[in-house]
Design a protein around this motif. Structure first.
Motif, PDB file in Angstrom:
ATOM      1  N   ILE A 160      29.277 -13.972  14.809  1.00  0.00           N
ATOM      2  CA  ILE A 160      27.764 -13.850  14.300  1.00  0.00           C
ATOM      3  C   ILE A 160      27.734 -12.351  13.782  1.00  0.00           C
ATOM      4  O   ILE A 160      28.536 -11.468  13.951  1.00  0.00           O
ATOM      5  CB  ILE A 160      26.631 -14.046  15.422  1.00  0.00           C
TER       6      ILE A 160
ATOM      7  N   GLY B 249      25.117  -8.799  13.451  1.00  0.00           N
ATOM      8  CA  GLY B 249      24.018  -8.212  13.847  1.00  0.00           C
ATOM      9  C   GLY B 249      23.169  -7.414  12.893  1.00  0.00           C
ATOM     10  O   GLY B 249      23.690  -7.078  11.899  1.00  0.00           O
TER      11      GLY B 249
ATOM     12  N   TYR C 273      40.957   0.936  17.840  1.00  0.00           N
ATOM     13  CA  TYR C 273      40.433  -0.231  18.642  1.00  0.00           C
ATOM     14  C   TYR C 273      41.640  -1.357  18.486  1.00  0.00           C
ATOM     15  O   TYR C 273      42.102  -2.157  19.328  1.00  0.00           O
ATOM     16  CB  TYR C 273      39.202  -0.953  18.203  1.00  0.00           C
TER      17      TYR C 273
ATOM     18  N   ARG D  29      38.738  -6.523  21.923  1.00  0.00           N
ATOM     19  CA  ARG D  29      37.327  -7.286  21.823  1.00  0.00           C
ATOM     20  C   ARG D  29      36.349  -5.937  21.294  1.00  0.00           C
ATOM     21  O   ARG D  29      35.413  -6.385  20.703  1.00  0.00           O
ATOM     22  CB  ARG D  29      37.187  -7.215  23.379  1.00  0.00           C
ATOM     23  N   LEU D  30      36.561  -4.900  21.529  1.00  0.00           N
ATOM     24  CA  LEU D  30      35.722  -3.761  20.756  1.00  0.00           C
ATOM     25  C   LEU D  30      35.913  -3.791  19.194  1.00  0.00           C
ATOM     26  O   LEU D  30      34.826  -3.652  18.800  1.00  0.00           O
ATOM     27  CB  LEU D  30      35.855  -2.559  21.438  1.00  0.00           C
TER      28      LEU D  30
ATOM     29  N   ALA E 168      33.933  -6.897  17.933  1.00  0.00           N
ATOM     30  CA  ALA E 168      32.460  -6.566  18.171  1.00  0.00           C
ATOM     31  C   ALA E 168      31.959  -5.671  17.146  1.00  0.00           C
ATOM     32  O   ALA E 168      31.040  -5.943  16.214  1.00  0.00           O
ATOM     33  CB  ALA E 168      31.962  -6.350  19.413  1.00  0.00           C
ATOM     34  N   LEU E 169      32.660  -4.675  16.923  1.00  0.00           N
ATOM     35  CA  LEU E 169      32.267  -3.443  15.936  1.00  0.00           C
ATOM     36  C   LEU E 169      32.571  -4.027  14.488  1.00  0.00           C
ATOM     37  O   LEU E 169      31.667  -3.742  13.567  1.00  0.00           O
ATOM     38  CB  LEU E 169      33.064  -2.176  15.979  1.00  0.00           C
TER      39      LEU E 169
ATOM     40  N   GLN F 285      32.457  -6.779  13.251  1.00  0.00           N
ATOM     41  CA  GLN F 285      31.133  -7.515  12.963  1.00  0.00           C
ATOM     42  C   GLN F 285      29.921  -6.960  12.946  1.00  0.00           C
ATOM     43  O   GLN F 285      29.396  -7.432  12.267  1.00  0.00           O
ATOM     44  CB  GLN F 285      30.960  -8.833  14.183  1.00  0.00           C
ATOM     45  N   GLY F 286      29.853  -5.839  13.600  1.00  0.00           N
ATOM     46  CA  GLY F 286      28.502  -5.087  13.562  1.00  0.00           C
ATOM     47  C   GLY F 286      28.491  -4.496  12.357  1.00  0.00           C
ATOM     48  O   GLY F 286      27.295  -4.152  11.758  1.00  0.00           O
ATOM     49  N   LEU F 287      29.484  -4.242  11.773  1.00  0.00           N
ATOM     50  CA  LEU F 287      29.305  -3.175  10.577  1.00  0.00           C
ATOM     51  C   LEU F 287      29.400  -4.032   9.274  1.00  0.00           C
ATOM     52  O   LEU F 287      28.617  -3.788   8.482  1.00  0.00           O
ATOM     53  CB  LEU F 287      30.946  -2.368  10.331  1.00  0.00           C
TER      54      LEU F 287
END
Lengths: 459, 403
Positions: free
Chosen positions: B178, B180, B201, B207-208, B211-212, B214-216
């Motif tokens: 997903i 964000g 990372y 895992r970080l 997440a990051l 995807q966030g970016l």
């Protein structure tokens, strides 16, 4: 020198290393003893001179609200500046909130390790209120932590429980100030009635937990028992204005049954007796043992650790200092990998400690926490902020941390980011992190890398 | 506490919050459902338990006015409820939704509930968002699992959902990737900071890294989005506006989840005016932002607004309502076959109420959601029963919700 243990002591249980204060070395000779020493010094109380008792804050908020109402009623001509009475305090709510916030930040930066502060934060989230509820809660959210949680954080759970449930901030937040026993004098005269909000959350969130074996009937019974628990009126007819008072006129008369036990109507003591029993309930022991282990150790904590804490809770009748001692004495609390992500509040304060900068006003740090999803004393609901890393290690959450780290790095003058890395982790910093910081193209970039490193983010 | 430490203040203070919007699209269109449509699905989670009798009052039920007492809505007079179908009304704070209803693009399902029958917000929310029949499962949400079943896009990347807000709601957490998006200003990153963090990372913390990254995402679309400002009353409009623009883009996400808090109206809920009225006005604004912002894509859109449970039928002692069971769900969008209130009305007499206090549930929310997912996103009923809403084999997806 046990630097890995020292990092765990400082990050898993505390608020992180302090730049320029040699905390890592102090912790490294005996990480467990470092924590126990802080516990033995007791919980520091806040002594800032601008902090006021919640009763005084409430009196001032009400005075402010009264003036606001009068001004609205008299409706000055459009465009005219409304004249304020002499000495009128327009910012009473914001000032009270920020004074407590600043005191909290300051004491968090001053602590050697910050284990006791982390316990304060843990209980503050367990017994949270949301500032967004309204002006009275916003103004007294900090006072709740200062008056009801901090004094008991190394004391007994039952004392904290009663102090919280009788605190004006909680009584307003969960609507108990307007709950009226239907068969009380006020209830019969005015046709008002019960509001079960506080009673439900006492059972579900504060003591037994949602699977603690209570029923809807228990919720209603507890709600009736705590009718009359309210705040002193402006005229002082019920007791001290703005402080907790018991109003017999709104208290539901008669005995009540909670979890199969009958409580005679003994005025304010009826509800207090119920809280006392709830505090000793085995379900409460299990619920708290689980929450503590999950908060400090791992999203899925070792079951032996949870059992051990629950047992100590029961054996010591909810002695929170002994519970904290047991937590750090357990090997399982130290052997679990550093899998948890620091919460935004932990990350923010750890950063302030490491770079050794505390802004003179709380807003910059409060803004950072809010941007990362954890506005101080303002979770979305009475269940508080999430305590699972999966909730914080989200794409948005990590992006927000990157943005926060970038802002901090831009606004901070640090001579040697590598020194900060050494002060925080020493030999426990990984080779890739050390290399990334060493090769950064600017001090700003290097500091952002220190803050975003897995070592600094996880605990 | 052994030694007080002194803090130097920096020459430059930390920066304050900004007001620009940013987004990270890099989703591809998924090969749409039948007929070359390119469907959009938005889930609005109303946390705190929406009073179904407040948003859509059964005006013609003889017991409604008495039970809801001082906060009951009226079908006549000032601030009268909108009349929908001769039996149900709509709160007067929702003129936008009323207009969509008249255009047959909005629908209300009433006396609806998840299978959860106790009254804890948090367990109720877990059931609502996880899609499991009981509390205790918080590893993934039904919307995420639905996204994971969508066909892959034309490019190499799989279909992605969009989570709006600083915390990812459970409904869209899970195995499917997903992205964000939230209303914060993004700073200029010094140099190639992002590459360096990603490289770090990559070596130390996968895992970080995931997440990051995807966030970016890639912020090409974000640059097109320009600035906006947050004013009072914008709490629901602004995120809806931002999400609508992302969903409208050709290569934007197709599925989004937003959480709106604050529906727990224990005290002073209000009738035509007051707290619930303000919340519903915000929700109405969110629907309108989606309608405007989606543009031509509105015709392929379904928005579903759902909540963990309803509230007591009877007004409580403090002019509010306590936790209950059944409530209303709201659907809007050009793809909705609207202009209807779906309800098997249970009645409001004492013996008709659940445990003598709450509106009885006569419709399972999962049947409604399965109907939307099957006919709007083209997901097969078997998969819906096994993976999206496990244990719901006995609940047929509701027919005829999609135009």
């Amino acid at each position: 020198m046990n630097e890995t243990g020292a990092v765990l002591a400082l990050q898993r249980f505390g608020l992180g290393a302090c730049g320029g204060a040699d905390t890592l070395r102090k912790a490294a000779s005996d990480p467990r003893g470092f924590l126990l020493a802080e516990l033995s010094m007791g919980a520091p109380l806040l002594a800032d001179t601008n902090l006021q008792p919640s009763s005084e804050i409430i009196a001032r908020v009400r005075a402010f609200q009264r003036v606001q109402r009068e001004q609205r009623a008299s409706a000055p001509p459009a465009g005219a500046a409304a004249a304020l009475p002499v000495g009128f305090d327009r910012n009473v709510i914001q000032d009270a909130f920020r004074a407590d916030a600043m005191a909290r930040l300051r004491i968090g930066c001053a602590a050697d390790c910050g284990f006791v502060e982390r316990l304060v934060w843990f209980w503050s989230n367990h017994f949270c209120v949301s500032a967004r509820k309204g002006q009275l809660v916003r103004a007294t959210a900090g006072a709740l932590e200062r008056e009801a949680i901090r004094p008991h954080v190394l004391g007994r759970f039952r004392d904290m429980l009663q102090a919280v449930e009788q605190h004006p901030a909680m009584l307003v937040f969960l609507d108990n100030t307007i709950s009226v026993g239907p068969r009380s004098r006020a209830g019969e005269r005015r046709g008002r009635g019960l509001n079960e909000n506080l009673a439900r959350e006492i059972l579900e969130l504060h003591t037994l937990g949602v699977d603690g074996g209570y029923t809807q009937e228990d919720v209603a019974a507890l709600a009736r028992m705590i009718t009359g628990w309210t705040i002193g009126d402006p005229e002082g007819r019920l007791g001290q204005t703005g402080a907790f008072v018991f109003n017999p006129n709104t208290h539901e008369p008669g005995a009540q049954q909670l979890l199969g036990k009958t409580y005679a109507d003994d005025g304010v003591r009826q509800g207090q007796a119920a809280l006392h029993d709830l505090a000793r309930h085995p379900a409460t022991a299990r619920f708290i043992a689980m929450k503590l282990s999950r908060h400090f150790v791992a999203d899925a904590p070792p079951p032996e650790l949870v059992d051990r804490l629950a047992r100590v809770y029961i054996e010591t009748d909810g002695d929170l200092r002994l519970l904290a001692v047991e937590l750090v004495s357990a090997d399982q609390a130290w052997t679990a990998a550093a899998s948890k992500l620091r919460t935004p509040a932990e990350f923010t304060l750890a950063t302030a400690r490491l770079i050794n900068v505390l802004p003179p006003r709380p807003q910059p740090l409060l803004n950072l926490m809010a941007q990362m999803g954890q506005p101080l004393w303002d979770p979305a609901g009475p269940n508080g902020f999430p305590d699972l890393s999966s909730a914080w290690a989200s794409p948005n959450g990590m992006k927000a941390r990157l943005d926060a780290s970038t802002r901090i790095a831009r606004a901070t003058v640090v001579e040697s980011p590598m020194t900060l890395l050494d002060e925080a982790f020493g030999a426990a910093a990984s080779a890739p992190t050390r290399q990334a910081v060493a090769r950064a193209e600017s001090r700003e970039q290097a500091l952002a890398l220190v803050l975003m490193s897995p070592e600094f983010q996880r605990r | 506490m052994t030694q007080p430490r002194v803090y130097a203040s920096t020459r430059r203070a930390f920066l304050a919050a900004g007001g620009a919007m940013f987004a990270w699209p890099f989703m591809t269109r998924f090969a749409g459902a039948a007929g070359g449509r390119d469907p959009r699905l938005v889930v609005l989670v109303l946390r705190g338990a929406l009073d179904g009798l407040g948003v859509s009052p059964p005006l013609a039920d003889p017991d409604y006015a008495n039970l809801h007492g001082a906060i009951a809505l009226s079908g006549s007079g000032e601030r009268a409820a909108f009349h929908l179908d001769g039996f149900f009304g709509l709160h007067p704070s929702m003129p936008g939704f009323a207009r969509m209803w008249r255009a047959q693009n909005a629908l209300i399902a009433h006396a609806v509930s998840t299978p959860y029958r106790n009254r804890s917000h948090f367990d109720g929310q877990d059931v609502l968002e996880s899609g499991y029949p009981a509390p205790g499962r918080v590893d993934s949400g039904w919307l995420n699992r639905a996204v994971s079943l969508l066909p892959k896009g034309e490019r190499t990347q799989p279909a992605r959902g969009l989570a709006v807000g600083a915390l990812t709601p459970l409904v869209i957490r899970g195995p499917a990737p997903i992205v964000g998006w939230s209303l914060a200003e993004a700073p200029n990153y010094p140099g190639d900071l992002i590459d360096r963090i990603m490289a770090l990372y990559d070596r130390t913390d996968p895992r970080l890294h995931e997440a990051l990254s995807q966030g970016l995402g890639v912020d090409a679309l974000a640059r097109q989005m320009g600035q906006t400002s947050m004013g009072p009353g914008q709490a629901m409009r602004a995120p809806a506006r931002g999400a609508a623009r992302l969903l409208a883009a050709d290569d934007g996400p197709r599925v989004a989840a937003l959480v709106f808090d604050g529906w727990d109206t224990h005290a002073n809920e209000g009738g035509p005016n007051g707290r619930l009225a303000q919340l519903l006005s915000g929700l109405d604004g969110a629907f309108e932002e989606f309608e405007t912002g989606l543009g031509v894509a509105w015709k392929d859109t379904v928005i579903v607004a759902i909540t963990e449970f309803g509230r007591t039928a009877r007004v409580n002692g403090t002019l509010g309502t306590d936790h209950g069971v059944a409530t209303a769900a709201l659907l809007a969008g050009g793809a909705v076959r609207g202009g209807r209130v779906l309800a098997d009305w249970p009645g409001l007499k004492d013996h008709e109420l659940h445990e003598g206090r709450d509106l009885r549930a006569t419709m399972d929310l999962r049947a409604l959601l399965k109907g939307v997912l099957r006919d709007h996103l083209d997901l097969p009923a078997g998969t819906l029963a096994n993976i999206v809403f496990p244990g719901s084999q006995y609940l047929a997806p509701m027919d005829g919700l999609i135009a």
